[in-house]
Design a protein around this motif. Structure first.
Motif, PDB file in Angstrom:
ATOM      1  N   ILE A  47       8.771  -0.178   1.174  1.00 15.06           N
ATOM      2  CA  ILE A  47       9.171  -1.700   0.468  1.00 15.06           C
ATOM      3  C   ILE A  47       7.698  -2.099   0.382  1.00 15.06           C
ATOM      4  O   ILE A  47       7.603  -2.877  -0.443  1.00 15.06           O
ATOM      5  CB  ILE A  47       9.608  -2.122   2.240  1.00 15.06           C
ATOM      6  N   LEU A  48       6.281  -1.839   1.132  1.00 15.21           N
ATOM      7  CA  LEU A  48       5.623  -2.136   1.263  1.00 15.21           C
ATOM      8  C   LEU A  48       4.389  -0.811  -0.633  1.00 15.21           C
ATOM      9  O   LEU A  48       4.278  -1.929  -0.961  1.00 15.21           O
ATOM     10  CB  LEU A  48       4.613  -0.817   1.902  1.00 15.21           C
ATOM     11  N   LEU A  49       5.651  -0.196  -1.096  1.00 13.44           N
ATOM     12  CA  LEU A  49       5.517   0.117  -2.384  1.00 13.44           C
ATOM     13  C   LEU A  49       5.628  -1.057  -3.167  1.00 13.44           C
ATOM     14  O   LEU A  49       5.059  -1.065  -4.010  1.00 13.44           O
ATOM     15  CB  LEU A  49       5.572   0.974  -2.388  1.00 13.44           C
ATOM     16  N   ALA A  50       6.943  -1.077  -2.961  1.00 15.73           N
ATOM     17  CA  ALA A  50       7.729  -2.222  -4.079  1.00 15.73           C
ATOM     18  C   ALA A  50       6.463  -3.485  -3.948  1.00 15.73           C
ATOM     19  O   ALA A  50       6.504  -3.952  -4.924  1.00 15.73           O
ATOM     20  CB  ALA A  50       8.895  -2.599  -3.902  1.00 15.73           C
ATOM     21  N   ALA A  51       6.015  -4.043  -3.110  1.00 16.21           N
ATOM     22  CA  ALA A  51       5.181  -4.751  -2.530  1.00 16.21           C
ATOM     23  C   ALA A  51       3.648  -4.448  -3.390  1.00 16.21           C
ATOM     24  O   ALA A  51       2.815  -5.837  -3.699  1.00 16.21           O
ATOM     25  CB  ALA A  51       5.419  -5.568  -1.320  1.00 16.21           C
ATOM     26  N   GLY A  52       3.662  -4.145  -3.604  1.00 17.05           N
ATOM     27  CA  GLY A  52       1.970  -3.498  -3.966  1.00 17.05           C
ATOM     28  C   GLY A  52       1.320  -3.561  -3.386  1.00 17.05           C
ATOM     29  O   GLY A  52       0.158  -3.593  -3.425  1.00 17.05           O
ATOM     30  N   VAL A  53       1.332  -3.535  -2.415  1.00 14.97           N
ATOM     31  CA  VAL A  53       0.302  -3.282  -0.928  1.00 14.97           C
ATOM     32  C   VAL A  53       0.099  -1.983  -0.284  1.00 14.97           C
ATOM     33  O   VAL A  53      -0.685  -1.861   0.375  1.00 14.97           O
ATOM     34  CB  VAL A  53      -0.082  -4.453  -0.050  1.00 14.97           C
ATOM     35  N   LEU A  54       0.709  -0.793  -0.367  1.00 14.03           N
ATOM     36  CA  LEU A  54       0.514   0.500   0.344  1.00 14.03           C
ATOM     37  C   LEU A  54      -0.830   1.514  -0.953  1.00 14.03           C
ATOM     38  O   LEU A  54      -0.546   1.338  -2.177  1.00 14.03           O
ATOM     39  CB  LEU A  54       1.740   0.843  -0.076  1.00 14.03           C
ATOM     40  N   GLN A  55      -1.628   2.210   0.052  1.00 14.59           N
ATOM     41  CA  GLN A  55      -2.450   2.910  -0.296  1.00 14.59           C
ATOM     42  C   GLN A  55      -3.108   3.641  -0.587  1.00 14.59           C
ATOM     43  O   GLN A  55      -2.303   4.056   1.479  1.00 14.59           O
ATOM     44  CB  GLN A  55      -3.890   1.276  -0.792  1.00 14.59           C
ATOM     45  N   ALA A  56      -3.391   4.910  -0.644  1.00 18.67           N
ATOM     46  CA  ALA A  56      -3.643   6.188  -0.082  1.00 18.67           C
ATOM     47  C   ALA A  56      -4.284   6.224   1.669  1.00 18.67           C
ATOM     48  O   ALA A  56      -3.357   6.751   2.265  1.00 18.67           O
ATOM     49  CB  ALA A  56      -4.791   6.870  -0.788  1.00 18.67           C
ATOM     50  N   ASP A  57      -4.702   5.322   1.731  1.00 20.94           N
ATOM     51  CA  ASP A  57      -5.816   5.524   3.216  1.00 20.94           C
ATOM     52  C   ASP A  57      -4.393   4.069   4.253  1.00 20.94           C
ATOM     53  O   ASP A  57      -4.937   4.002   5.518  1.00 20.94           O
ATOM     54  CB  ASP A  57      -6.231   5.036   3.477  1.00 20.94           C
ATOM     55  N   THR A  58      -3.750   3.365   3.796  1.00 26.73           N
ATOM     56  CA  THR A  58      -2.343   2.899   3.763  1.00 26.73           C
ATOM     57  C   THR A  58      -1.777   2.928   6.504  1.00 26.73           C
ATOM     58  O   THR A  58      -1.337   4.528   5.569  1.00 26.73           O
ATOM     59  CB  THR A  58      -1.551   1.534   3.448  1.00 26.73           C
ATOM     60  N   ASP A  59      -2.603   2.773   6.608  1.00 24.50           N
ATOM     61  CA  ASP A  59      -1.454   3.562   8.426  1.00 24.50           C
ATOM     62  C   ASP A  59      -0.018   2.295   7.676  1.00 24.50           C
ATOM     63  O   ASP A  59      -0.015   0.889   8.143  1.00 24.50           O
ATOM     64  CB  ASP A  59      -2.101   2.620   9.416  1.00 24.50           C
ATOM     65  N   VAL A  60       0.881   2.740   7.620  1.00 22.14           N
ATOM     66  CA  VAL A  60       1.940   2.221   7.389  1.00 22.14           C
ATOM     67  C   VAL A  60       2.209   1.687   8.004  1.00 22.14           C
ATOM     68  O   VAL A  60       2.877   0.245   8.386  1.00 22.14           O
ATOM     69  CB  VAL A  60       3.629   2.847   6.880  1.00 22.14           C
ATOM     70  N   ASN A  61       3.035   1.859   9.449  1.00 17.32           N
ATOM     71  CA  ASN A  61       3.330   0.884  10.518  1.00 17.32           C
ATOM     72  C   ASN A  61       2.512  -0.790  11.217  1.00 17.32           C
ATOM     73  O   ASN A  61       3.032  -1.151  11.320  1.00 17.32           O
ATOM     74  CB  ASN A  61       3.237   2.128  12.313  1.00 17.32           C
TER      75      ASN A  61
END
Length: 251
Positions: A47-61
């Motif tokens: 979901i975050l990837l599709a929204a373009g807000v997921l980075q390599a160091d992103t804490d997903v939760n």
């Protein structure tokens, strides 16, 4: 060989089978919470990837705490805050339940026959509380499989923020290239609707303009399946009513 030897061998094999089954069942029970947690984490990442807000160091939760989940009534387009877990655990069952929305042949461009009565959508907001991204679950038939993914829209609800597929059985190296980051990047900022409100986004060979995505080489049927999937879900029989409501200040 004596008959009692055959019986003894059978009994030993049966006992071992029962013991192994017991351990397998026990391991499954013990590991289920971790498996469920991993599936939920993977869903959040997509979901975050599709929204373009997921980075390599992103804490997903932590990042997902800013995402609001709504359940959309697919008949009316009305939405209310809810939980998405039940949908992702049993999409197929919900799509064939008594209250599912049945699609006639003309409506069913994605070749899925029916859809759940309620489907979760995910909304991200900016600092002022305005909608900045909307992430929508999508699925439809490819060449060999049903392709499940997410499509994200920008605040104008007419341009693509991103797309990702998390489950499919398309041919590796051909239709399986729907996973290719380079191909998915070609969707960003593409226009979905024409001036008359109809879905004009298409997947074609030699794409030109701001409403076309280049088709996958050697995977005509998969490319067509992706286009039809998007055409259905962005249309009136998919999320059309919900998006119209959102434009008017809903959710």
């Amino acid at each position: 060989m004596r008959p009692e030897s055959d019986l003894r061998t059978f009994i030993i094999a049966l006992v071992l089978a029962v013991i192994c089954s017991f351990f397998v069942a026990g391991a499954n029970v013990l590991l289920k919470p971790r498996q469920d947690m991993n599936r939920e984490l993977e869903r959040k990442k997509n979901i975050l990837l599709a929204a373009g807000v997921l980075q390599a160091d992103t804490d997903v939760n932590s990042a997902f705490e800013a995402v609001e989940t709504y359940l959309v009534d697919m008949r009316t387009g009305n939405a209310e805050k809810g939980d998405a877990g039940k949908y992702f655990e049993s999409i197929r069952r919900l799509a064939s339940s008594a209250d599912a929305v049945q699609l006639n042949k003309q409506q069913d461009v994605a070749v899925i026959k029916s859809i759940p009565a309620k489907i979760p959508v995910f909304i991200l907001r900016d600092g002022s509380g305005q909608v900045s991204k909307v992430v929508l679950p999508i699925y439809g038939s490819g060449l060999w499989s049903t392709m499940y993914g997410f499509m994200a829209l920008n605040a104008d609800l007419n341009t693509v923020s991103g797309i990702t597929f998390y489950d499919h059985g398309e041919t590796p190296g051909l239709g399986g290239e729907i996973d290719n980051p380079l191909w998915k990047a070609g969707w960003v900022d593409k226009k979905i609707y024409g001036d008359d409100g109809s879905v004009v986004l298409s997947v074609v060979k030699g794409a030109k303009g701001d409403s076309q995505i280049d088709s996958l080489s050697g995977a005509t049927m998969t490319s067509r399946g992706v286009e039809n999937t998007v055409r259905f879900w962005m249309g009136a029989d998919g999320y059309g009513k919900f998006l119209a409501s959102l434009k008017q200040g809903g959710a």
